[in-house]
Design an enzyme around this catalytic site. Structure first.
Site, PDB file in Angstrom:
ATOM      1  N   ASP A 231       0.787  -1.295  -0.059  1.00 17.91           N
ATOM      2  CA  ASP A 231       0.070   0.100  -0.006  1.00 17.91           C
ATOM      3  C   ASP A 231       0.863   1.263  -0.086  1.00 17.91           C
ATOM      4  O   ASP A 231       2.122   1.189   0.276  1.00 17.91           O
ATOM      5  CB  ASP A 231      -0.861   0.023   1.119  1.00 17.91           C
ATOM      6  CG  ASP A 231      -2.411   0.662   1.159  1.00 17.91           C
ATOM      7  OD1 ASP A 231      -3.382   0.062   1.056  1.00 17.91           O
ATOM      8  OD2 ASP A 231      -2.081   2.047   0.864  1.00 17.91           O
TER       9      ASP A 231
ATOM     10  N   ASP B 125       3.664   1.517  -4.607  1.00 18.40           N
ATOM     11  CA  ASP B 125       2.597   2.140  -5.408  1.00 18.40           C
ATOM     12  C   ASP B 125       2.488   1.334  -6.652  1.00 18.40           C
ATOM     13  O   ASP B 125       3.221   1.064  -7.505  1.00 18.40           O
ATOM     14  CB  ASP B 125       3.183   3.522  -5.916  1.00 18.40           C
ATOM     15  CG  ASP B 125       2.443   4.483  -6.720  1.00 18.40           C
ATOM     16  OD1 ASP B 125       1.499   3.585  -7.230  1.00 18.40           O
ATOM     17  OD2 ASP B 125       2.614   5.598  -6.802  1.00 18.40           O
ATOM     18  N   VAL B 126       1.363   0.806  -6.790  1.00 17.39           N
ATOM     19  CA  VAL B 126       0.962   0.101  -7.738  1.00 17.39           C
ATOM     20  C   VAL B 126       0.976   0.395  -9.121  1.00 17.39           C
ATOM     21  O   VAL B 126       1.081  -0.273 -10.247  1.00 17.39           O
ATOM     22  CB  VAL B 126      -0.550  -0.734  -7.543  1.00 17.39           C
ATOM     23  CG1 VAL B 126      -0.463  -1.718  -6.412  1.00 17.39           C
ATOM     24  CG2 VAL B 126      -1.707   0.277  -7.550  1.00 17.39           C
TER      25      VAL B 126
ATOM     26  N   ASN C 255      -6.152  -5.338  -5.867  1.00 15.80           N
ATOM     27  CA  ASN C 255      -7.359  -4.696  -5.138  1.00 15.80           C
ATOM     28  C   ASN C 255      -7.089  -3.159  -5.224  1.00 15.80           C
ATOM     29  O   ASN C 255      -8.157  -2.613  -5.415  1.00 15.80           O
ATOM     30  CB  ASN C 255      -7.595  -5.215  -3.735  1.00 15.80           C
ATOM     31  CG  ASN C 255      -8.405  -3.986  -3.038  1.00 15.80           C
ATOM     32  OD1 ASN C 255      -9.588  -4.356  -3.184  1.00 15.80           O
ATOM     33  ND2 ASN C 255      -7.664  -3.593  -1.927  1.00 15.80           N
TER      34      ASN C 255
ATOM     35  N   TYR D 233     -13.787   5.242 -14.917  1.00 11.08           N
ATOM     36  CA  TYR D 233     -13.731   4.333 -13.763  1.00 11.08           C
ATOM     37  C   TYR D 233     -14.485   3.163 -14.391  1.00 11.08           C
ATOM     38  O   TYR D 233     -13.686   2.025 -14.316  1.00 11.08           O
ATOM     39  CB  TYR D 233     -14.629   4.814 -12.669  1.00 11.08           C
ATOM     40  CG  TYR D 233     -14.810   3.668 -11.390  1.00 11.08           C
ATOM     41  CD1 TYR D 233     -13.581   3.597 -10.552  1.00 11.08           C
ATOM     42  CD2 TYR D 233     -15.750   3.082 -11.250  1.00 11.08           C
ATOM     43  CE1 TYR D 233     -13.410   2.744  -9.578  1.00 11.08           C
ATOM     44  CE2 TYR D 233     -15.600   2.058 -10.507  1.00 11.08           C
ATOM     45  CZ  TYR D 233     -14.720   1.922  -9.516  1.00 11.08           C
ATOM     46  OH  TYR D 233     -14.610   0.964  -8.572  1.00 11.08           O
TER      47      TYR D 233
ATOM     48  N   LYS E  52     -12.308  -0.548 -15.298  1.00  9.42           N
ATOM     49  CA  LYS E  52     -12.955  -1.815 -14.419  1.00  9.42           C
ATOM     50  C   LYS E  52     -13.387  -2.961 -15.325  1.00  9.42           C
ATOM     51  O   LYS E  52     -13.434  -4.016 -15.122  1.00  9.42           O
ATOM     52  CB  LYS E  52     -14.031  -1.467 -13.419  1.00  9.42           C
ATOM     53  CG  LYS E  52     -13.573  -0.587 -12.506  1.00  9.42           C
ATOM     54  CD  LYS E  52     -12.479  -1.178 -11.450  1.00  9.42           C
ATOM     55  CE  LYS E  52     -12.285  -0.954 -10.365  1.00  9.42           C
ATOM     56  NZ  LYS E  52     -11.308  -1.556  -9.411  1.00  9.42           N
TER      57      LYS E  52
ATOM     58  N   THR F  18     -16.802   1.081   2.953  1.00  9.50           N
ATOM     59  CA  THR F  18     -15.523   1.228   2.953  1.00  9.50           C
ATOM     60  C   THR F  18     -14.917   2.510   3.249  1.00  9.50           C
ATOM     61  O   THR F  18     -16.093   3.403   2.792  1.00  9.50           O
ATOM     62  CB  THR F  18     -14.709   0.426   1.971  1.00  9.50           C
ATOM     63  OG1 THR F  18     -14.839   1.272   0.592  1.00  9.50           O
ATOM     64  CG2 THR F  18     -14.972  -0.866   1.701  1.00  9.50           C
TER      65      THR F  18
END
Ligand SMILES: NC(=O)c1ccc[n+]([C@@H]2O[C@H](COP(=O)([O-])OP(=O)(O)OC[C@H]3O[C@@H](n4cnc5c(N)ncnc54)[C@H](O)[C@@H]3O)[C@@H](O)[C@H]2O)c1
Length: 256
Positions: free
Chosen positions: A38, A61-62, A88, A154, A158, A189
């Protein structure tokens, strides 16, 4: 008693919060050792400290290719080569109409939600293949299966995760690497808790029209992630599991 992930090593991106954190906790409860990857160092370290020696926090950092190399090398050195990757980390909701979006914002959403999954999958697949196989679980969304007004970039990101998952399944199969996607609906969340005003009202109204009229919990999603991570899904690859309280079951109509 042996857990459903006994002896497995997992990496969960975005594991410091929400769905990722719930997956980390679920995995450790089932006997896995888990790396929390993360950018939120404070929260990541706090969660890892609480979970003890079965957890390790690694700043990653992905969207950064170098961070992926460091993440997988650290996982191998500290635990063992990874068996499970949960892609995720993600976010960046819609900002309205496509004409109101700007290119930089669009690119940032694609980097965070799509290129990250591409980088992680590309890095993990050979590592898993070299030690007999593994499982990659990609967190898409219901917005990766149906069009949603005001969510262009977005939703596009996805949908692309869904396509990547199904396509890479062909490359993973011969190496015993499975790759599947989970599609959450409206989950309570920190990401959804940020919504206020009209967005919050629309969300709550949509939930009231679902067959199950409540927010999902991060644990609802973690249970689906666990299924794909474990050998119980050994004949599943290139497929999608929707966990949405029935949001996509069909359009809501008043009884006729
Ligand atoms: N919450 C929902 O209703 C919902 C619905 C559908 C899909 N999803 C998807 O589920 C995933 C998790 O969402 P959540 O609601 O748990 O969000 P969250 O905001 O609670 O957690 C996201 C985590 O990702 C981390 N992160 C953000 N950018 C990162 C980066 N570049 N590199 C590494 N880590 C990064 C954050 O620090 C945070 O810990 C996302 O991909 C999201 O799109 C969520």
């Amino acid at each position: 008693m042996s857990g459903r992930l006994q002896g497995k090593v997992a990496v969960v991106t975005g594991g410091a919060s929400g769905i990722g954190e719930a997956s980390v906790r679920r995995f450790i409860g089932e006997g896995a050792r888990v790396v929390i990857a993360d950018v939120d160092d404070q929260r990541g370290k706090t969660v890892a400290d609480e979970l003890g020696s079965a957890a390790l926090f690694v700043h990653a950092d992905v969207t950064d290719q170098g961070d992926w190399t460091h993440l997988l090398a650290t996982t191998s050195a500290h635990f063992a080569p990874l068996d499970v990757l949960v892609n995720n980390a993600g976010g960046g909701r819609g900002v309205g109409k496509i004409v109101d979006e700007v290119y930089e914002g669009h690119r940032a959403i694609l980097d965070l939600n799509l290129s990250s999954v591409w980088m992680g999958t590309r890095a993990a697949l050979p590592v898993m293949g070299a030690h007999g196989g593994g499982s990659i679980v990609n967190i898409s969304s219901i917005d990766g299966l149906v069009g949603v007004e005001g969510m262009t970039s977005y939703a596009a990101s996805k949908f692309a995760v869904t396509g990547l998952t199904r396509t890479v399944a062909f490359e993973g199969g011969p190496h015993n690497v499975r790759i599947n996607s989970v599609h959450p609906g409206f989950i309570r969340t920190p990401m959804t808790a940020k919504h206020t005003g009209a967005v919050k009202a629309r969300l709550e109204s949509a939930i009231q029209k679902q067959p199950i009229t409540r927010f999902g919990t991060p644990e609802d999603i973690a249970n689906a992630v666990l299924f794909f991570a474990s050998d119980e899904s050994s004949y599943c690859t290139g497929t999608s599991l929707v966990v949405d309280g029935g949001q996509l079951a069909g359009p809501h109509r008043d009884p006729m």
